[in-house]
Design an enzyme around this catalytic site. Structure first.
Site, mmCIF file in Angstrom:
data_model
loop_
_atom_site.group_PDB
_atom_site.id
_atom_site.type_symbol
_atom_site.label_atom_id
_atom_site.label_comp_id
_atom_site.label_asym_id
_atom_site.label_seq_id
_atom_site.Cartn_x
_atom_site.Cartn_y
_atom_site.Cartn_z
ATOM 1 N N PHE A 107 0.874 -1.180 0.000
ATOM 2 C CA PHE A 107 0.000 0.000 0.000
ATOM 3 C C PHE A 107 0.913 1.233 0.000
ATOM 4 C CE2 PHE A 107 -4.069 -2.035 0.676
ATOM 5 C CZ PHE A 107 -3.744 -3.229 1.303
ATOM 6 N N PHE A 146 2.784 1.352 3.990
ATOM 7 C CA PHE A 146 3.017 0.057 4.632
ATOM 8 C C PHE A 146 2.677 -1.076 3.679
ATOM 9 C CE2 PHE A 146 -1.116 -1.901 5.435
ATOM 10 C CZ PHE A 146 -1.993 -0.843 5.259
ATOM 11 N N GLU A 148 1.183 -5.214 3.850
ATOM 12 C CA GLU A 148 0.577 -6.260 4.670
ATOM 13 C C GLU A 148 1.127 -7.615 4.248
ATOM 14 O OE1 GLU A 148 -3.499 -7.119 3.999
ATOM 15 O OE2 GLU A 148 -3.765 -8.208 5.892
ATOM 16 N N ILE A 149 1.684 -8.346 5.210
ATOM 17 C CA ILE A 149 2.140 -9.715 4.954
ATOM 18 C C ILE A 149 0.954 -10.646 5.155
ATOM 19 C CG2 ILE A 149 3.658 -11.570 5.745
ATOM 20 C CD1 ILE A 149 5.710 -9.473 6.484
ATOM 21 N N VAL A 150 0.679 -11.444 4.140
ATOM 22 C CA VAL A 150 -0.537 -12.263 4.144
ATOM 23 C C VAL A 150 -0.246 -13.715 4.489
ATOM 24 C CG1 VAL A 150 -2.562 -12.916 2.795
ATOM 25 C CG2 VAL A 150 -1.462 -10.728 2.386
ATOM 26 N N CYS A 167 3.074 -16.681 4.995
ATOM 27 C CA CYS A 167 4.514 -16.897 5.106
ATOM 28 C C CYS A 167 4.741 -18.334 5.529
ATOM 29 C CB CYS A 167 5.130 -15.933 6.119
ATOM 30 S SG CYS A 167 6.898 -16.132 6.325
ATOM 31 N N LEU A 169 2.953 -4.749 8.319
ATOM 32 C CA LEU A 169 1.882 -5.113 9.242
ATOM 33 C C LEU A 169 1.461 -6.546 8.940
ATOM 34 C CD1 LEU A 169 -0.430 -1.943 9.293
ATOM 35 C CD2 LEU A 169 1.245 -2.635 11.012
ATOM 36 N N ILE A 187 -6.737 -3.230 5.636
ATOM 37 C CA ILE A 187 -6.419 -4.634 5.899
ATOM 38 C C ILE A 187 -7.549 -5.254 6.701
ATOM 39 C CG2 ILE A 187 -3.934 -4.226 5.815
ATOM 40 C CD1 ILE A 187 -3.857 -4.314 8.815
ATOM 41 N N TYR A 196 -8.488 -10.276 11.740
ATOM 42 C CA TYR A 196 -8.595 -11.721 11.888
ATOM 43 C C TYR A 196 -8.845 -12.047 13.350
ATOM 44 C CZ TYR A 196 -6.743 -11.993 7.182
ATOM 45 O OH TYR A 196 -6.568 -11.842 5.828
#
Length: 792
Positions: free
Chosen positions: A525, A530, A532-534, A536, A568, A599, A602
């Site tokens: 973004f 920043f 966003e790590i989705v 891994c 994030l 984002i 969760y």
């Protein structure tokens, strides 16, 4: 002289069903139980044993009978002036007066400890260990509500109390001594494995051995139900026989976990078929139920073992446990034709069923074990020339060429000296060449070495709706989708596929031998500053090689080049540890307005962030730190060689001088010592009062101050005041402030620090109270610095 206590056949059991008796002070805190209780008692014993000898005598005097003339019947010295509750700091004395009279018999403390004058330090420390075990059992007696249980605690209490009086070794006396039945449970399970599975190939037999170890481990940590509870559940059972084994189990296996003055045995080594029969049915049911509940947390390689093979193993063992003619319980059991018996030894660790070995997040999975030890080296990652979407991964370049032109900081080490030291530590003649990895290697060294050799490659790839599809990239995207789906069994495959192939998402892929073995899927973004790590993850058979850390380091450098300096991610409880090691924290630097709505939240996950430093070459960071440590070490050695000079001793004190400035001591300045910075001491009492009142109010208003608002209640934390000698709380501090007790800032800061220190001493590091203390302490010192009471 050995002391003993009788254990009646069928005597009441110690402890409640399913519970380990908590150590004194453990109740009401997180982390209480067997591990936390025994560790806390061990720490108290170590602290007491390191005390001065007079203090030890005072402690033992409380449990020693009076030796004064006249046949005094006093069995323990009691102070005339017991410490106040709660004890105050300024009223405590470190001295011990052996002439102080006893409150009961009026004889001195020395009269109670004359028998200890010539006792060795080792023997005194042994007796002190029994003293703390006595105090633990005393707490248990008053804490336990069940009358029968209380009776057994009291019997053990009297046994240890008598051992101190007579300076003997405590010994449980029963009609039989361990082992109580042969063959033992451990031997029986060994026989079972040999009897049923000796014909299997080596690999399959190894699987059975793992299941046997798992089962024996569960028994050693199983908490038996009380006889009264068992009577309610199975009215027709032999309650008397169960009581015998239950009492033996408590006295020889359970209580000695905390009271190490008593001999401790493993359940599987001193009990046999009788005890196993009484617990097997309930135990089997609960183990399988636990496995079903935890199945989503199990790694794929363990899932089949625990969900498929373990139930079959238990069913076959159950037949042998309850069979009247099973040969495995015969003392004459013969091993098969294959030779020796399969060694199945007890594994002392947490139950395997409840311990997943992978770390997943919502919506990602990272194996913490990928942070293994490795070697410092790397080569430039390969480039996808034909990929319009994939990003190039090049060798690290200096991020700021003007760094060499930066102004020198006062105190910087001259560059010529640095270069000289660098030449020394880089000289092959002085550093032997070795291909083995150091025991203290960084987590990503092995991965960096493999990258340098061309074994692995890193590529940033993504799907595109505008460009012609690249077959290799599409194959890698499919591979990434498989890796994420395999490592994230709880995540819907459709959701993973949608994000991996979403053109707005990219994935840093780890390629080995032309196939994908791991990656990090992310969405950038740029306008919000920043990423966003989705997802891994690294495939299971390629973990423990440092790939997880090296992946994250490559991702950091990629984002620095694209001028995005914040990550994030939402991490669940299993991934928090991994992300902390990668520099993530719960302290989010990105303003909330920047990411809310961008984002997805969760449920059950924790938002974590990482702020990147554009000056750090992350893929080489561990190598740089290692080199810096070597440089500092060499510089210290050089400095030591330069100032290695012996000065004559100070003689001014012989002339009546009471105090001298530290800097006037010869040689102090040469070591590089400088006077420590001092804070501002407010001399105006009203100004000091006002400042401290403001700071205290800020601390009390903090959201993490709730555990420290009032004094700890004995009912909420039994034994607290036995562990904590100098309690403190915010209410007491408020009262002291009103009474103008704090005449200096140091008094105020000392009381506040005592609150945090006491909390960390009493509670386990993973407890909520411990975490509150850490957060509030940091906040307190921030306010102190803002007020100018200490230097920033």
């Amino acid at each position: 002289m050995a002391d003993s206590v009788g254990i009646q056949q069928g005597s009441p059991a110690v402890g409640a069903a399913g519970l380990v008796p908590a150590a004194p002070g453990a109740a009401g805190t997180e982390g209480s139980g067997a591990a936390g209780g025994s560790a806390r008692i061990a720490a108290k014993k170590a602290q007491l044993r390191s005390s001065p000898r007079p203090k030890k005598l005072e402690k033992l005097g409380v449990y020693s009978s009076c030796k004064a003339e006249g046949a005094c019947k006093c069995n323990g010295w009691k102070s005339q002036n017991p410490p106040p509750t709660p004890p105050q700091t300024d009223q405590q004395s470190n001295t011990v007066n052996l002439q102080e009279p006893c409150r009961s018999c009026s004889h001195t403390l020395g009269d109670h400890v004359t028998h200890l004058e010539n006792v060795s330090e080792e023997e005194m420390n042994r007796l002190l260990g029994i003293v703390l075990d006595v105090e633990y059992l005393y707490t248990c007696v008053h804490k336990e509500e069940d009358a029968d249980t209380k009776q057994v605690y009291f019997s053990l209490f009297k046994l240890l109390r008598k051992s101190i009086l007579q300076m003997g070794k405590p010994m449980l006396e029963a009609q039989e001594s361990p082992p109580f039945e042969k063959p033992s449970i451990e031997q029986g399970v060994n026989n079972f494995v040999q009897y049923k599975f000796s014909h299997l190939p080596s690999k399959e037999r190894q699987t059975i051995m793992e299941l046997a170890k798992m089962f024996l481990n569960q028994i050693n940590y199983w908490q038996l139900e009380t006889p009264s509870q068992r009577r309610q559940r199975v009215p027709s059972d032999d309650v008397v026989g169960y009581k015998v084994n239950y009492t033996r189990w408590l006295c020889y296996c359970n209580v000695p976990q905390f009271c190490d003055s008593l001999p401790r045995y493993e359940t599987t080594q001193i009990f046999g078929r009788t005890l196993l029969r009484s617990v097997f049915t309930v135990m089997r049911k609960q183990l399988l139920e636990q496995a079903r509940q935890e199945k989503d947390k199990l790694p794929p390689e363990k899932r089949t073992l625990i969900l498929t093979h373990f139930p079959k193993f238990l069913s076959m063992l159950e037949e042998e446990v309850y069979s009247h003619s099973s040969p495995i319980w015969s003392q004459d059991f013969l091993v098969g034709a294959t030779g020796g018996q399969i060694p199945v030894h007890t594994v002392i660790s947490a139950p395997p069923v409840a311990r997943p070995i992978y770390y997943s997040t919502s919506p990602m999975s990272v194996d913490q074990s990928t942070c293994g030890s490795v070697s410092p080296a790397r080569k430039p990652a390969s480039v996808l020339e034909s990929n319009p979407v994939g990003e190039k991964r090049k060798a690290s370049e200096p991020l700021h060429h003007e760094e060499s032109k930066r102004p020198r900081v006062v105190g910087d080490i001259p560059m010529d000296l640095i270069n000289e030291v660098m030449a020394t530590i880089s000289d092959p003649a002085t550093i032997p060449e070795t291909s083995l990895l150091s025991a203290h290697s960084a987590r990503d060294e092995a991965a960096r070495l493999e990258e340098r050799r061309g074994v692995i490659e890193f590529h940033v790839i993504g799907n595109s709706l505008n460009q012609k599809p690249n077959k290799r990239i599409l194959m890698w995207l499919v591979g990434l989708q498989n890796v994420f789906s395999h490592q994230l069994p709880r995540m819907p495959k459709e959701y993973i596929t949608r994000l991996v192939f979403d053109p707005k998402h990219k994935t840093l892929s780890l390629i080995k031998d032309g196939r994908v073995i791991g990656g990090i899927c992310f969405r950038m973004f740029p306008s919000q500053g920043f990423t966003e790590i989705v997802f891994c993850a690294v495939t299971s058979n390629e973990q423990v090689k440092g790939y997880g850390t090296h992946l994250m380091n490559h991702l950091k450098e990629y984002h620095i080049k694209h001028e995005i300096l914040n990550f994030l991610t939402y991490a669940d409880e299993y991934a928090i540890g991994y992300f902390k090691k990668q520099g993530f924290s719960k302290d989010i630097k990105v303003p909330k307005a920047k990411y809310v709505g961008y984002i997805k939240d969760y449920e059950g996950a924790t938002l974590m962030g990482c702020e990147l430093n554009p000056s750090i070459p992350y893929t080489e960071f561990s190598v740089i730190i290692k080199k810096q440590k070597e440089i500092i070490k060499k510089l210290i050695e050089r400095k030591q060689a330069q100032i290695r000079k012996v000065y004559p001793g100070l003689s001014c004190f012989k002339d009546g001088v009471r105090q001298i400035p530290i800097e006037s001591i010869p040689g102090i300045r040469e070591t590089g010592w400088k006077p420590a910075g001092k804070g501002k001491e407010l001399k105006d009492p009203d100004q000091l009062y006002s400042t401290l009142k403001t700071i205290l109010q800020h601390v009390k208003n903090h959201q993490n101050a709730w555990p420290f608002m009032e004094p700890v209640k004995k009912t909420e934390a039994p034994g607290y005041y036995q562990v904590i000698r100098f309690p403190m709380d915010l209410k007491t501090m408020s009262e002291r402030l009103k009474s103008r007790y704090y005449t200096t800032r140091k008094l105020f800061m000392a009381d506040m620090q005592r609150i945090f220190t006491n909390c960390r001493e009493y509670n386990a590091p993973e407890s909520e109270y411990y975490k509150c203390a850490n957060i509030l302490e940091k906040f307190f010192y921030t306010k102190i610095k803002e007020a100018g009471l200490i230097e920033k």
